[in-house]
Design a protein around this motif. Structure first.
Motif, PDB file in Angstrom:
ATOM      1  N   SER A 114       0.964  -1.166  -0.069  1.00 11.49           N
ATOM      2  CA  SER A 114       0.075   0.002   0.125  1.00 11.49           C
ATOM      3  C   SER A 114       0.926   1.383   0.050  1.00 11.49           C
ATOM      4  CB  SER A 114      -0.844   0.057   1.193  1.00 11.49           C
ATOM      5  OG  SER A 114      -1.413   1.183   1.543  1.00 11.49           O
ATOM      6  N   ALA A 115       0.476   2.429  -0.458  1.00  9.72           N
ATOM      7  CA  ALA A 115       0.935   3.610  -0.562  1.00  9.72           C
ATOM      8  C   ALA A 115       1.114   4.087   0.864  1.00  9.72           C
ATOM      9  CB  ALA A 115       0.270   4.698  -1.435  1.00  9.72           C
ATOM     10  N   ALA A 116       0.463   3.497   1.897  1.00  4.05           N
ATOM     11  CA  ALA A 116       0.407   3.972   3.268  1.00  4.05           C
ATOM     12  C   ALA A 116       1.533   3.163   4.268  1.00  4.05           C
ATOM     13  CB  ALA A 116      -0.807   3.720   3.955  1.00  4.05           C
ATOM     14  N   ASP A 117       2.134   2.270   3.501  1.00  2.04           N
ATOM     15  CA  ASP A 117       3.099   1.336   4.063  1.00  2.04           C
ATOM     16  C   ASP A 117       4.129   2.362   4.919  1.00  2.04           C
ATOM     17  OD1 ASP A 117       1.971  -0.800   3.191  1.00  2.04           O
ATOM     18  OD2 ASP A 117       3.340  -1.176   1.680  1.00  2.04           O
ATOM     19  N   TRP A 118       4.698   3.376   4.323  1.00  2.74           N
ATOM     20  CA  TRP A 118       5.795   4.061   5.039  1.00  2.74           C
ATOM     21  C   TRP A 118       5.253   5.210   6.165  1.00  2.74           C
ATOM     22  CZ3 TRP A 118       5.683   9.515   4.818  1.00  2.74           C
ATOM     23  CH2 TRP A 118       4.773   9.998   4.252  1.00  2.74           C
ATOM     24  N   ILE A 119       3.668   5.120   6.240  1.00  2.00           N
ATOM     25  CA  ILE A 119       3.133   5.659   7.502  1.00  2.00           C
ATOM     26  C   ILE A 119       3.158   4.670   8.640  1.00  2.00           C
ATOM     27  CG2 ILE A 119       1.185   6.851   8.242  1.00  2.00           C
ATOM     28  CD1 ILE A 119       0.894   8.044   5.455  1.00  2.00           C
ATOM     29  N   PHE A 120       2.490   3.596   8.345  1.00  2.00           N
ATOM     30  CA  PHE A 120       2.123   2.641   9.341  1.00  2.00           C
ATOM     31  C   PHE A 120       3.609   2.056   9.867  1.00  2.00           C
ATOM     32  CE2 PHE A 120      -1.777   1.856   6.787  1.00  2.00           C
ATOM     33  CZ  PHE A 120      -2.649   2.175   7.618  1.00  2.00           C
ATOM     34  N   MET A 121       4.506   1.846   9.201  1.00  2.00           N
ATOM     35  CA  MET A 121       5.615   1.263   9.630  1.00  2.00           C
ATOM     36  C   MET A 121       6.586   1.987  10.780  1.00  2.00           C
ATOM     37  SD  MET A 121       9.565   0.537   8.636  1.00  2.00           S
ATOM     38  CE  MET A 121       9.397  -0.161   7.115  1.00  2.00           C
ATOM     39  N   PRO A 122       6.797   3.253  10.271  1.00  2.00           N
ATOM     40  CA  PRO A 122       7.522   3.959  11.337  1.00  2.00           C
ATOM     41  C   PRO A 122       6.812   4.472  12.608  1.00  2.00           C
ATOM     42  CG  PRO A 122       7.853   5.063   9.354  1.00  2.00           C
ATOM     43  CD  PRO A 122       6.492   3.905   9.127  1.00  2.00           C
ATOM     44  N   LEU A 123       5.241   4.232  12.454  1.00  2.00           N
ATOM     45  CA  LEU A 123       4.738   4.516  13.822  1.00  2.00           C
ATOM     46  C   LEU A 123       4.828   3.667  14.938  1.00  2.00           C
ATOM     47  CD1 LEU A 123       1.251   5.630  12.443  1.00  2.00           C
ATOM     48  CD2 LEU A 123       2.770   7.324  13.691  1.00  2.00           C
ATOM     49  N   GLN A 124       5.335   2.508  14.372  1.00  2.00           N
ATOM     50  CA  GLN A 124       5.602   1.414  15.602  1.00  2.00           C
ATOM     51  C   GLN A 124       6.856   1.472  16.133  1.00  2.00           C
ATOM     52  OE1 GLN A 124       2.557  -0.053  15.867  1.00  2.00           O
ATOM     53  NE2 GLN A 124       2.245   1.035  14.150  1.00  2.00           N
ATOM     54  N   LEU A 125       7.852   2.414  15.560  1.00  2.00           N
ATOM     55  CA  LEU A 125       9.181   2.589  16.139  1.00  2.00           C
ATOM     56  C   LEU A 125       9.385   3.728  16.980  1.00  2.00           C
ATOM     57  CD1 LEU A 125      10.879   1.173  13.088  1.00  2.00           C
ATOM     58  CD2 LEU A 125      10.281  -0.207  15.150  1.00  2.00           C
ATOM     59  N   LYS A 126      10.465   3.695  17.781  1.00  2.00           N
ATOM     60  CA  LYS A 126      10.730   5.156  18.740  1.00  2.00           C
ATOM     61  C   LYS A 126      12.069   5.971  17.666  1.00  2.00           C
ATOM     62  CE  LYS A 126      10.168   3.068  23.260  1.00  2.00           C
ATOM     63  NZ  LYS A 126      10.861   2.670  24.526  1.00  2.00           N
ATOM     64  N   ARG A 127      12.510   5.025  16.855  1.00  2.00           N
ATOM     65  CA  ARG A 127      13.560   5.726  16.175  1.00  2.00           C
ATOM     66  C   ARG A 127      12.988   6.316  14.701  1.00  2.00           C
ATOM     67  NH1 ARG A 127      18.864   2.297  15.160  1.00  2.00           N
ATOM     68  NH2 ARG A 127      19.612   4.756  14.265  1.00  2.00           N
ATOM     69  N   ARG A 128      13.442   7.341  14.178  1.00  2.00           N
ATOM     70  CA  ARG A 128      13.226   7.921  12.890  1.00  2.00           C
ATOM     71  C   ARG A 128      13.674   7.005  11.653  1.00  2.00           C
ATOM     72  NH1 ARG A 128      13.993  13.870  11.040  1.00  2.00           N
ATOM     73  NH2 ARG A 128      13.673  13.800   8.565  1.00  2.00           N
ATOM     74  N   VAL A 129      12.697   6.858  10.732  1.00  2.00           N
ATOM     75  CA  VAL A 129      12.913   6.055   9.648  1.00  2.00           C
ATOM     76  C   VAL A 129      13.045   6.868   8.521  1.00  2.00           C
ATOM     77  CG1 VAL A 129      12.240   3.951   8.100  1.00  2.00           C
ATOM     78  CG2 VAL A 129      11.693   3.864  10.801  1.00  2.00           C
ATOM     79  N   THR A 130      14.098   6.661   7.493  1.00  2.00           N
ATOM     80  CA  THR A 130      14.343   7.330   6.478  1.00  2.00           C
ATOM     81  C   THR A 130      14.121   6.457   5.275  1.00  2.00           C
ATOM     82  OG1 THR A 130      16.437   8.624   7.362  1.00  2.00           O
ATOM     83  CG2 THR A 130      16.148   8.744   5.057  1.00  2.00           C
ATOM     84  N   PHE A 131      13.348   7.026   4.327  1.00  2.00           N
ATOM     85  CA  PHE A 131      13.051   6.324   3.017  1.00  2.00           C
ATOM     86  C   PHE A 131      13.454   6.991   1.970  1.00  2.00           C
ATOM     87  CE2 PHE A 131       9.576   5.055   5.917  1.00  2.00           C
ATOM     88  CZ  PHE A 131       9.566   3.683   5.657  1.00  2.00           C
ATOM     89  N   LEU A 132      13.761   6.392   0.800  1.00  2.00           N
ATOM     90  CA  LEU A 132      14.217   7.022  -0.682  1.00  2.00           C
ATOM     91  C   LEU A 132      12.797   7.451  -1.260  1.00  2.00           C
ATOM     92  CD1 LEU A 132      17.076   4.714  -1.355  1.00  2.00           C
ATOM     93  CD2 LEU A 132      17.023   6.738  -0.096  1.00  2.00           C
TER      94      LEU A 132
END
Length: 252
Positions: free
Chosen positions: A43-61
């Motif tokens: 889904s186009a929302a994958d990059w929203i759901f995944m980082p919400l579960q973590l304390k660290r910041r996630v960087t995407f390309l």
């Protein structure tokens, strides 16, 4: 600062209220240092759901077009994607793949968590498609562990015939490829590593694996108007050959 505003104030609370995403295995993501989160892409929302579960910041390309718009809309788009942890890459040049890999390597050398979708595109039909070897190259050149991630979407029935989507994000145990140190650029090794990563994602997600690139399937769909299953049936090797080409793990 804007990233944390989006996560905890602007977007995060609304997403949690609407979808109630669940997380499994977050302890596998290291608290510090570089790491690669290699996920399936449904889904186009994958990059929203995944980082919400973590304390660290996630960087995407992200594609550079998100950062080059003009006017008020362009400015808002740049602010949003920059603040949300996205890094621009130019996908239009002949060296686009190499540029993306170098950007990912630089991000990892900075000790950040890099989110990546080895399939290179969203799944055309919900199955897991062949991974591209850039993720293996990044792991080999940086020594960063690879954490396989599975996005799982399930429809849940509500009264009066309505449905809602429930999201589960599963983080697998880190994959360490240090035994292949110095072998970056060996396409056989990189292919084997990528297949191992895809196998772990397949195990976590429960998806059927397809030994064809998703982008190839989409291109054929656009050209012929055929459905994804029809295109895959034409492109995939015969069943006896497909068994030999399914993702396998490397011997220790």
């Amino acid at each position: 600062m804007f990233y944390w505003f989006l996560k905890f104030v602007a977007i995060g609370p609304a997403v949690r209220a609407a979808f109630r995403p669940r997380a499994e295995g977050t302890e596998h993501v290291p608290a510090t240092g570089a790491a690669i989160l290699a996920s399936n892409h449904l889904s186009a929302a994958d990059w929203i759901f995944m980082p919400l579960q973590l304390k660290r910041r996630v960087t995407f390309l992200a594609k550079a077009e998100y950062f080059t718009g003009t006017g008020l809309k362009g400015a808002a788009q740049r602010a949003f994607f920059s603040g949300a942890g996205q890094v621009p890459i130019d996908r239009s040049s002949a060296s686009a793949a190499e540029g993306a890999i170098r950007t990912g390597i630089r991000t990892l050398h900075e000790g950040k968590v890099l989110g990546i979708y080895p399939e290179g595109t969203r799944s055309p039909d919900g199955r897991l498609f062949r991974g591209k070897i850039g993720v293996a190259r990044m792991a080999l050149e940086t020594g960063a562990p690879v954490i396989p991630v599975a996005m799982v979407y399930r429809k849940r029935k509500l009264p009066f015939g309505k449905r809602i989507t429930r999201v589960t994000v599963r983080f697998g145990a880190p994959l360490d490829f240090s035994r292949y140190e110095g072998m970056a650029g060996d396409r056989f090794v990189e292919r084997s590593i990528t297949d191992e990563i895809m196998y772990e994602i397949m195990t976590l997600s429960g998806q059927e694996y397809v030994d064809v690139y998703g982008a190839t399937v989409k291109k054929s769909m656009d050209a012929t108007g055929a459905s994804a299953p029809d295109v895959v049936a034409r492109l995939q090797p015969p069943p006896d050959e497909a068994a030999d080409r399914a993702p396998t793990t490397l011997a220790g």
